[in-house]
Write a protein that holds these residues in place. Structure first.
Motif, PDB file in Angstrom:
ATOM      1  N   LEU A  15       0.851  -1.185   0.000  1.00  0.00           N
ATOM      2  CA  LEU A  15       0.000   0.000   0.000  1.00  0.00           C
ATOM      3  C   LEU A  15       0.889   1.239   0.000  1.00  0.00           C
ATOM      4  CD1 LEU A  15      -2.961   1.025   0.247  1.00  0.00           C
ATOM      5  CD2 LEU A  15      -2.627   1.005   2.726  1.00  0.00           C
ATOM      6  N   VAL A  16       0.744   2.092  -1.047  1.00  0.00           N
ATOM      7  CA  VAL A  16       1.652   3.228  -1.210  1.00  0.00           C
ATOM      8  C   VAL A  16       0.934   4.557  -1.426  1.00  0.00           C
ATOM      9  CG1 VAL A  16       3.584   1.847  -2.047  1.00  0.00           C
ATOM     10  CG2 VAL A  16       1.908   2.745  -3.685  1.00  0.00           C
ATOM     11  N   GLY A  17      -0.416   4.558  -1.481  1.00  0.00           N
ATOM     12  CA  GLY A  17      -1.103   5.822  -1.702  1.00  0.00           C
ATOM     13  C   GLY A  17      -2.566   5.617  -2.040  1.00  0.00           C
ATOM     14  N   VAL A  18      -3.174   6.698  -2.515  1.00  0.00           N
ATOM     15  CA  VAL A  18      -4.590   6.699  -2.870  1.00  0.00           C
ATOM     16  C   VAL A  18      -4.792   7.519  -4.137  1.00  0.00           C
ATOM     17  CG1 VAL A  18      -6.908   7.464  -2.198  1.00  0.00           C
ATOM     18  CG2 VAL A  18      -5.412   6.462  -0.488  1.00  0.00           C
ATOM     19  N   GLN A  19      -5.614   7.011  -5.040  1.00  0.00           N
ATOM     20  CA  GLN A  19      -6.116   7.782  -6.169  1.00  0.00           C
ATOM     21  C   GLN A  19      -7.602   8.037  -5.920  1.00  0.00           C
ATOM     22  OE1 GLN A  19      -4.764   9.071  -8.911  1.00  0.00           O
ATOM     23  NE2 GLN A  19      -2.842   8.009  -9.272  1.00  0.00           N
ATOM     24  N   ASN A  20      -8.072   9.169  -6.401  1.00  0.00           N
ATOM     25  CA  ASN A  20      -9.485   9.502  -6.235  1.00  0.00           C
ATOM     26  C   ASN A  20     -10.031  10.026  -7.554  1.00  0.00           C
ATOM     27  OD1 ASN A  20     -11.365  12.204  -5.497  1.00  0.00           O
ATOM     28  ND2 ASN A  20     -11.984  10.295  -4.521  1.00  0.00           N
ATOM     29  N   VAL A  21     -11.224   9.570  -7.905  1.00  0.00           N
ATOM     30  CA  VAL A  21     -11.936  10.116  -9.071  1.00  0.00           C
ATOM     31  C   VAL A  21     -13.368  10.386  -8.633  1.00  0.00           C
ATOM     32  CG1 VAL A  21     -12.423   7.783  -9.961  1.00  0.00           C
ATOM     33  CG2 VAL A  21     -12.640   9.767 -11.463  1.00  0.00           C
ATOM     34  N   ARG A  22     -13.894  11.543  -9.016  1.00  0.00           N
ATOM     35  CA  ARG A  22     -15.219  11.941  -8.563  1.00  0.00           C
ATOM     36  C   ARG A  22     -15.935  12.664  -9.688  1.00  0.00           C
ATOM     37  NH1 ARG A  22     -11.023  14.527  -6.634  1.00  0.00           N
ATOM     38  NH2 ARG A  22     -10.887  16.793  -6.728  1.00  0.00           N
ATOM     39  N   ALA A  23     -17.250  12.698  -9.595  1.00  0.00           N
ATOM     40  CA  ALA A  23     -18.043  13.349 -10.648  1.00  0.00           C
ATOM     41  C   ALA A  23     -19.418  13.697 -10.119  1.00  0.00           C
ATOM     42  CB  ALA A  23     -18.163  12.445 -11.873  1.00  0.00           C
ATOM     43  N   ARG A  24     -20.013  14.664 -10.753  1.00  0.00           N
ATOM     44  CA  ARG A  24     -21.402  15.044 -10.511  1.00  0.00           C
ATOM     45  C   ARG A  24     -22.113  15.019 -11.856  1.00  0.00           C
ATOM     46  NH1 ARG A  24     -22.213  20.465  -7.247  1.00  0.00           N
ATOM     47  NH2 ARG A  24     -21.248  19.114  -5.673  1.00  0.00           N
ATOM     48  N   ASP A  25     -23.276  14.391 -11.912  1.00  0.00           N
ATOM     49  CA  ASP A  25     -24.030  14.260 -13.160  1.00  0.00           C
ATOM     50  C   ASP A  25     -23.170  13.655 -14.262  1.00  0.00           C
ATOM     51  OD1 ASP A  25     -26.379  15.393 -12.078  1.00  0.00           O
ATOM     52  OD2 ASP A  25     -25.593  17.411 -12.399  1.00  0.00           O
ATOM     53  N   PHE A  26     -22.458  12.587 -13.930  1.00  0.00           N
ATOM     54  CA  PHE A  26     -21.544  11.976 -14.882  1.00  0.00           C
ATOM     55  C   PHE A  26     -22.258  11.447 -16.114  1.00  0.00           C
ATOM     56  CE2 PHE A  26     -19.155   8.269 -16.483  1.00  0.00           C
ATOM     57  CZ  PHE A  26     -17.988   8.915 -16.872  1.00  0.00           C
ATOM     58  N   ALA A  27     -23.436  10.852 -15.946  1.00  0.00           N
ATOM     59  CA  ALA A  27     -24.169  10.300 -17.088  1.00  0.00           C
ATOM     60  C   ALA A  27     -24.464  11.369 -18.127  1.00  0.00           C
ATOM     61  CB  ALA A  27     -25.464   9.652 -16.616  1.00  0.00           C
ATOM     62  N   ARG A  28     -24.670  12.602 -17.675  1.00  0.00           N
ATOM     63  CA  ARG A  28     -24.971  13.702 -18.594  1.00  0.00           C
ATOM     64  C   ARG A  28     -23.700  14.354 -19.144  1.00  0.00           C
ATOM     65  NH1 ARG A  28     -27.342  18.773 -15.735  1.00  0.00           N
ATOM     66  NH2 ARG A  28     -25.097  19.041 -15.336  1.00  0.00           N
ATOM     67  N   ASP A  29     -22.732  14.648 -18.268  1.00  0.00           N
ATOM     68  CA  ASP A  29     -21.585  15.466 -18.664  1.00  0.00           C
ATOM     69  C   ASP A  29     -20.365  14.658 -19.092  1.00  0.00           C
ATOM     70  OD1 ASP A  29     -23.129  17.652 -17.991  1.00  0.00           O
ATOM     71  OD2 ASP A  29     -22.291  17.814 -15.972  1.00  0.00           O
ATOM     72  N   ARG A  30     -20.197  13.457 -18.549  1.00  0.00           N
ATOM     73  CA  ARG A  30     -19.036  12.608 -18.833  1.00  0.00           C
ATOM     74  C   ARG A  30     -17.715  13.322 -18.504  1.00  0.00           C
ATOM     75  NH1 ARG A  30     -20.265   7.146 -20.296  1.00  0.00           N
ATOM     76  NH2 ARG A  30     -22.530   7.202 -20.497  1.00  0.00           N
ATOM     77  N   VAL A  31     -17.704  14.029 -17.382  1.00  0.00           N
ATOM     78  CA  VAL A  31     -16.517  14.757 -16.925  1.00  0.00           C
ATOM     79  C   VAL A  31     -16.196  14.304 -15.508  1.00  0.00           C
ATOM     80  CG1 VAL A  31     -15.539  17.025 -16.367  1.00  0.00           C
ATOM     81  CG2 VAL A  31     -17.024  16.754 -18.370  1.00  0.00           C
ATOM     82  N   THR A  32     -14.923  14.068 -15.229  1.00  0.00           N
ATOM     83  CA  THR A  32     -14.497  13.692 -13.884  1.00  0.00           C
ATOM     84  C   THR A  32     -13.452  14.671 -13.366  1.00  0.00           C
ATOM     85  OG1 THR A  32     -12.620  12.292 -14.559  1.00  0.00           O
ATOM     86  CG2 THR A  32     -14.800  11.242 -14.471  1.00  0.00           C
TER      87      THR A  32
END
Length: 212
Positions: free
Chosen positions: A90-107
């Motif tokens: 274990l060496v770290g953490v990655q995070n990905v998040r989005a709001r209204d992803f189905a519509r905007d396809r942006v993270t």
């Protein structure tokens, strides 16, 4: 044991020696310990942004952040924390998040590599694996990334992966530089270390896409 109610537990991205997967409950304490050992403020990492925190407070904030990611999850607003393992460590953490992803396809995404693990290319390699999940797994059209203006390593990481700097938003946190990477730009770049995704299909509905 995987829960039938929470298929995200089966998600895994592998790329060479790097593996990304949801952290196990038993690993939460190790993540909190690593945060407690941090000696510098990281203004864009929620659990490391408070200069006045004691090591104990940083550890607690880390646990609260991990719990909050799952506890507030909705298909139209989600935040996925993925443990970064290098050869099983274990060496770290990655995070990905989005709001209204189905519509905007942006993270939006972020990365934290443990203080004593930096300088070995883990940040870049694990970010490459995350982008494979974002673009090739989830079908995003754009990935955004913020870096502190004085964080040379993060700025260099963004550029090395093909991110392009964007103008700062009219409102937002000061002292940050904003970058974005499009799916077309991602796919046009060479990817010398292949990445493989497991366990995503059954969990797509949790990201607001696909069906339960």
């Amino acid at each position: 044991m995987t829960s039938e109610y929470w298929p995200l537990d089966d998600l895994c991205v592998r790329s060479g020696s790097i593996e990304l997967r949801p952290p196990l409950p038993a690993e939460y304490e190790a993540l909190a310990d690593a945060a407690a050992r941090e000696t510098h403020v990281h203004p864009l990492i929620p659990f490391l942004e408070h200069a006045s925190d004691t090591p104990m407070e940083r550890g607690r904030r880390t646990l609260q952040w991990l719990w909050r990611n799952y506890g507030t999850w909705r298909p139209d607003e989600w935040s996925l924390a993925l443990a970064v393992l290098d050869r099983g460590r274990l060496v770290g953490v990655q995070n990905v998040r989005a709001r209204d992803f189905a519509r905007d396809r942006v993270t939006q995404s972020g990365v934290w590599v443990f203080r004593d693990e930096r300088g070995q290319g883990i940040g870049k390699h694990s970010r490459h694996a995350l982008l494979h999940l974002i673009f090739d797994g989830l079908g995003a059209e754009r990935s955004r990334f913020r870096a502190a203006a004085d964080n040379r390593a993060s700025l260099a990481l963004a550029r090395s992966l093909g991110y392009v700097e964007d103008p700062p938003p009219a409102t937002g946190r000061g002292g940050a530089r904003h970058f974005s990477l499009t799916a077309d730009r991602w796919r046009a770049r060479p990817h010398p270390v292949p990445a493989h995704i497991e366990g995503l299909d059954r969990a797509l509905f949790m990201f607001g896409i696909g069906h339960e």
